[in-house]
Scaffold this motif. Structure first.
Motif, PDB file in Angstrom:
ATOM      1  N   ASP A   1      -4.275   2.023  -5.567  1.00 12.96           N
ATOM      2  CA  ASP A   1      -3.888   3.349  -6.076  1.00 12.96           C
ATOM      3  C   ASP A   1      -3.270   3.301  -7.465  1.00 12.96           C
ATOM      4  O   ASP A   1      -2.949   4.352  -8.040  1.00 12.96           O
ATOM      5  CB  ASP A   1      -2.895   4.014  -5.118  1.00 12.96           C
ATOM      6  CG  ASP A   1      -3.545   4.341  -3.771  1.00 12.96           C
ATOM      7  OD1 ASP A   1      -4.795   4.313  -3.698  1.00 12.96           O
ATOM      8  OD2 ASP A   1      -2.809   4.600  -2.810  1.00 12.96           O
ATOM      9  N   GLY A   2      -3.092   2.091  -8.020  1.00 19.69           N
ATOM     10  CA  GLY A   2      -2.551   1.966  -9.374  1.00 19.69           C
ATOM     11  C   GLY A   2      -1.058   2.101  -9.471  1.00 19.69           C
ATOM     12  O   GLY A   2      -0.508   2.174 -10.579  1.00 19.69           O
ATOM     13  N   LEU A   3      -0.362   2.124  -8.338  1.00 21.44           N
ATOM     14  CA  LEU A   3       1.088   2.279  -8.371  1.00 21.44           C
ATOM     15  C   LEU A   3       1.788   0.992  -8.780  1.00 21.44           C
ATOM     16  O   LEU A   3       2.864   1.030  -9.398  1.00 21.44           O
ATOM     17  CB  LEU A   3       1.586   2.731  -6.992  1.00 21.44           C
ATOM     18  CG  LEU A   3       3.066   3.113  -6.864  1.00 21.44           C
ATOM     19  CD1 LEU A   3       3.396   4.247  -7.819  1.00 21.44           C
ATOM     20  CD2 LEU A   3       3.393   3.506  -5.438  1.00 21.44           C
ATOM     21  N   SER A   4       1.182  -0.147  -8.477  1.00 26.84           N
ATOM     22  CA  SER A   4       1.829  -1.428  -8.808  1.00 26.84           C
ATOM     23  C   SER A   4       1.879  -1.692 -10.309  1.00 26.84           C
ATOM     24  O   SER A   4       2.729  -2.451 -10.779  1.00 26.84           O
ATOM     25  CB  SER A   4       1.087  -2.578  -8.106  1.00 26.84           C
ATOM     26  OG  SER A   4       1.119  -2.418  -6.702  1.00 26.84           O
TER      27      SER A   4
ATOM     28  N   MET B   1       2.732  -5.101   7.507  1.00 24.73           N
ATOM     29  CA  MET B   1       2.823  -3.773   6.885  1.00 24.73           C
ATOM     30  C   MET B   1       3.115  -3.874   5.393  1.00 24.73           C
ATOM     31  O   MET B   1       2.568  -3.113   4.585  1.00 24.73           O
ATOM     32  CB  MET B   1       3.909  -2.957   7.585  1.00 24.73           C
ATOM     33  CG  MET B   1       3.615  -2.630   9.050  1.00 24.73           C
ATOM     34  SD  MET B   1       2.069  -1.743   9.294  1.00 24.73           S
ATOM     35  CE  MET B   1       2.424  -0.209   8.440  1.00 24.73           C
ATOM     36  N   ASP B   2       3.979  -4.809   5.000  1.00 26.11           N
ATOM     37  CA  ASP B   2       4.273  -5.003   3.573  1.00 26.11           C
ATOM     38  C   ASP B   2       3.021  -5.427   2.812  1.00 26.11           C
ATOM     39  O   ASP B   2       2.776  -4.968   1.680  1.00 26.11           O
ATOM     40  CB  ASP B   2       5.373  -6.047   3.402  1.00 26.11           C
ATOM     41  CG  ASP B   2       6.730  -5.536   3.876  1.00 26.11           C
ATOM     42  OD1 ASP B   2       6.890  -4.295   3.964  1.00 26.11           O
ATOM     43  OD2 ASP B   2       7.613  -6.375   4.159  1.00 26.11           O
ATOM     44  N   ALA B   3       2.239  -6.310   3.399  1.00 22.59           N
ATOM     45  CA  ALA B   3       0.994  -6.739   2.763  1.00 22.59           C
ATOM     46  C   ALA B   3       0.024  -5.559   2.632  1.00 22.59           C
ATOM     47  O   ALA B   3      -0.673  -5.412   1.614  1.00 22.59           O
ATOM     48  CB  ALA B   3       0.363  -7.884   3.557  1.00 22.59           C
ATOM     49  N   PHE B   4      -0.018  -4.715   3.674  1.00 17.86           N
ATOM     50  CA  PHE B   4      -0.885  -3.536   3.637  1.00 17.86           C
ATOM     51  C   PHE B   4      -0.482  -2.594   2.505  1.00 17.86           C
ATOM     52  O   PHE B   4      -1.321  -2.116   1.721  1.00 17.86           O
ATOM     53  CB  PHE B   4      -0.821  -2.809   4.985  1.00 17.86           C
ATOM     54  CG  PHE B   4      -1.437  -1.449   4.971  1.00 17.86           C
ATOM     55  CD1 PHE B   4      -2.815  -1.307   5.033  1.00 17.86           C
ATOM     56  CD2 PHE B   4      -0.647  -0.309   4.893  1.00 17.86           C
ATOM     57  CE1 PHE B   4      -3.388  -0.029   5.014  1.00 17.86           C
ATOM     58  CE2 PHE B   4      -1.214   0.951   4.875  1.00 17.86           C
ATOM     59  CZ  PHE B   4      -2.581   1.092   4.941  1.00 17.86           C
ATOM     60  N   PHE B   5       0.821  -2.320   2.405  1.00 13.88           N
ATOM     61  CA  PHE B   5       1.300  -1.435   1.339  1.00 13.88           C
ATOM     62  C   PHE B   5       1.053  -2.035  -0.045  1.00 13.88           C
ATOM     63  O   PHE B   5       0.745  -1.299  -0.996  1.00 13.88           O
ATOM     64  CB  PHE B   5       2.787  -1.146   1.538  1.00 13.88           C
ATOM     65  CG  PHE B   5       3.077  -0.202   2.666  1.00 13.88           C
ATOM     66  CD1 PHE B   5       2.379   0.982   2.799  1.00 13.88           C
ATOM     67  CD2 PHE B   5       4.056  -0.499   3.608  1.00 13.88           C
ATOM     68  CE1 PHE B   5       2.648   1.859   3.843  1.00 13.88           C
ATOM     69  CE2 PHE B   5       4.326   0.366   4.650  1.00 13.88           C
ATOM     70  CZ  PHE B   5       3.618   1.543   4.774  1.00 13.88           C
ATOM     71  N   ALA B   6       1.200  -3.346  -0.182  1.00 11.12           N
ATOM     72  CA  ALA B   6       0.962  -3.987  -1.477  1.00 11.12           C
ATOM     73  C   ALA B   6      -0.491  -3.809  -1.906  1.00 11.12           C
ATOM     74  O   ALA B   6      -0.779  -3.519  -3.078  1.00 11.12           O
ATOM     75  CB  ALA B   6       1.332  -5.463  -1.404  1.00 11.12           C
ATOM     76  N   ARG B   7      -1.423  -3.979  -0.949  1.00 13.19           N
ATOM     77  CA  ARG B   7      -2.841  -3.805  -1.277  1.00 13.19           C
ATOM     78  C   ARG B   7      -3.147  -2.357  -1.649  1.00 13.19           C
ATOM     79  O   ARG B   7      -3.877  -2.094  -2.613  1.00 13.19           O
ATOM     80  CB  ARG B   7      -3.702  -4.223  -0.083  1.00 13.19           C
ATOM     81  CG  ARG B   7      -3.713  -5.713   0.190  1.00 13.19           C
ATOM     82  CD  ARG B   7      -4.828  -6.081   1.160  1.00 13.19           C
ATOM     83  NE  ARG B   7      -4.712  -5.343   2.423  1.00 13.19           N
ATOM     84  CZ  ARG B   7      -4.027  -5.782   3.474  1.00 13.19           C
ATOM     85  NH1 ARG B   7      -3.386  -6.955   3.419  1.00 13.19           N
ATOM     86  NH2 ARG B   7      -3.970  -5.061   4.590  1.00 13.19           N
TER      87      ARG B   7
END
Length: 372
Positions: free
Chosen positions: A239-242, A228-234
């Protein structure tokens, strides 16, 4: 000093040849001319400073600022010179005030325009701090908005992740407690959950098997959470949030340095208010007094002209104007008279011609009767 005096006389818009004949009026018009000159000088500095911020970052910004400053200063100089020179002292006080009212209004507008850029320079330090705070709050608000949008978009995945984390935390506590009970069973500690028999017997093996099952489940939960963490990171990258980060001190300094005229003007207006929205009287009065000072400085030549008594120069200038008006009217009358004389001559000549025609016709008629 003679050249300086002549220059300030020129700035005042006075008729120099007439003014020279009245020494008592010299200082008054030197003061008026100096006020007009320095007003134009401040206007030039103000316009150049404003234009510098318009072209901030451009290699030719300084050149553009100098050119615009000169043009703006000359324009203000010409308007001020016309305003003062056009006020006549020949009328009554009410007439002079009425005549000067639109000029005073124009002077107030000019004072407001030229004071604003100079206020920006005077409060430069405070404006920079206000801009830094604004940029930092804006970036924080932007990140918060992106996070809310992201949470609304992936609400199902986020809820599932929260459930997995809650189960993982509960399972870790349960494993620690089960290991403690297993140790009690092995060392023969008698409790409600242990047999009190020392050694690795049947009860110990059962408790160890339960711990192993729980650890396997914990490992499965950790793998699911990692996925799930990997999914959110991608998704955050897409989405440009990172890429969004809070501004550092150097970044804030850089942004404040390249801020445009509109941002700095907004920040100057915000200095008059506190964080809770109430009026900050100290900053408000300081900014207002500076603006009023430039407005008064711009209106000062008009006020000096209105407050001054009607002197010999004003009387002489009025006589000069009346003389030229009289000469102009007399020349006009002469031109009309000459035109009327030419017209009368043409009429007389035409009448004579008609008389001659009539006379010849009459003679021919008489001769015809005599022949009959």
């Amino acid at each position: 000093m003679k050249k300086v005096t002549d220059f300030f006389w020129f700035c005042s818009g006075a008729h120099i040849d007439t003014l020279k004949r009245y020494p008592t009026e010299h200082n008054k018009y030197v003061g008026i001319g100096a006020t007009i000159f320095f007003t134009a000088l401040f206007a030039s500095l103000s316009g150049g400073y404003a234009m510098y911020f318009v072209f901030a970052g451009n290699p030719l910004a300084v050149i553009f600022a100098i050119l615009f400053g000169l043009i703006w200063g000359l324009a203000i100089f010409n308007m001020d010179r016309y305003i003062v020179a056009s006020i006549s002292k020949s009328g009554t006080t009410n007439q002079q005030v009425l005549q000067a009212t639109p000029r005073i209004l124009l002077a107030i507008m000019i004072g407001i325009v030229i004071s604003r850029p100079l206020e920006l320079k005077i409060f430069d330090k405070e404006i920079r701090e206000k801009l830094k705070t604004s940029y930092l709050n804006g970036q924080r608000s932007k990140i918060d908005t992106l996070n809310k949008t992201f949470a609304n978009k992936y609400v199902t995945e986020i809820n599932k992740t929260a459930e997995l984390k809650a189960e993982k935390d509960s399972l870790e506590k349960d494993i620690n407690r089960s290991r403690y009970i297993l140790n009690q069973e092995v060392f023969g500690d008698k409790t409600n959950q242990t047999s009190g028999i020392t050694g690795y017997g049947t009860y110990a093996k059962q408790k160890e098997s339960l711990v192993v099952q729980k650890e396997q489940r914990l490992e499965t939960l950790r793998k699911e959470l990692a996925g799930m963490d990997a999914f959110f990171a991608r998704r955050k990258d897409l989405d440009g949030l990172s890429d969004q980060r809070m501004f550092s001190g150097k970044q804030l300094d850089s942004l404040a340095n390249v801020a445009g005229f509109a941002d700095r003007n907004w920040a100057l207006g915000q200095l008059s208010f506190k964080e809770d929205g109430t009026r900050d009287m100290d900053n408000y009065l300081a900014i207002s007094f500076i603006g009023f000072l430039f407005i008064l400085f711009e209106c000062l030549p008009v006020f000096v002209k209105l407050m001054s008594n009607k002197g010999p120069y004003d009387i002489a200038l009025q006589n000069v104007d009346e003389t030229y008006i009289y000469k102009s009217d007399k020349t006009k009358d002469q031109d009309i008279a000459v035109t009327d004389g030419v017209h009368d001559t043409r009429v007389t000549t035409e009448i004579d011609k008609q008389k001659q025609i009539v006379t010849r016709s009459s003679i021919r008629e008489l001769e015809r009767h005599d022949w009959d």
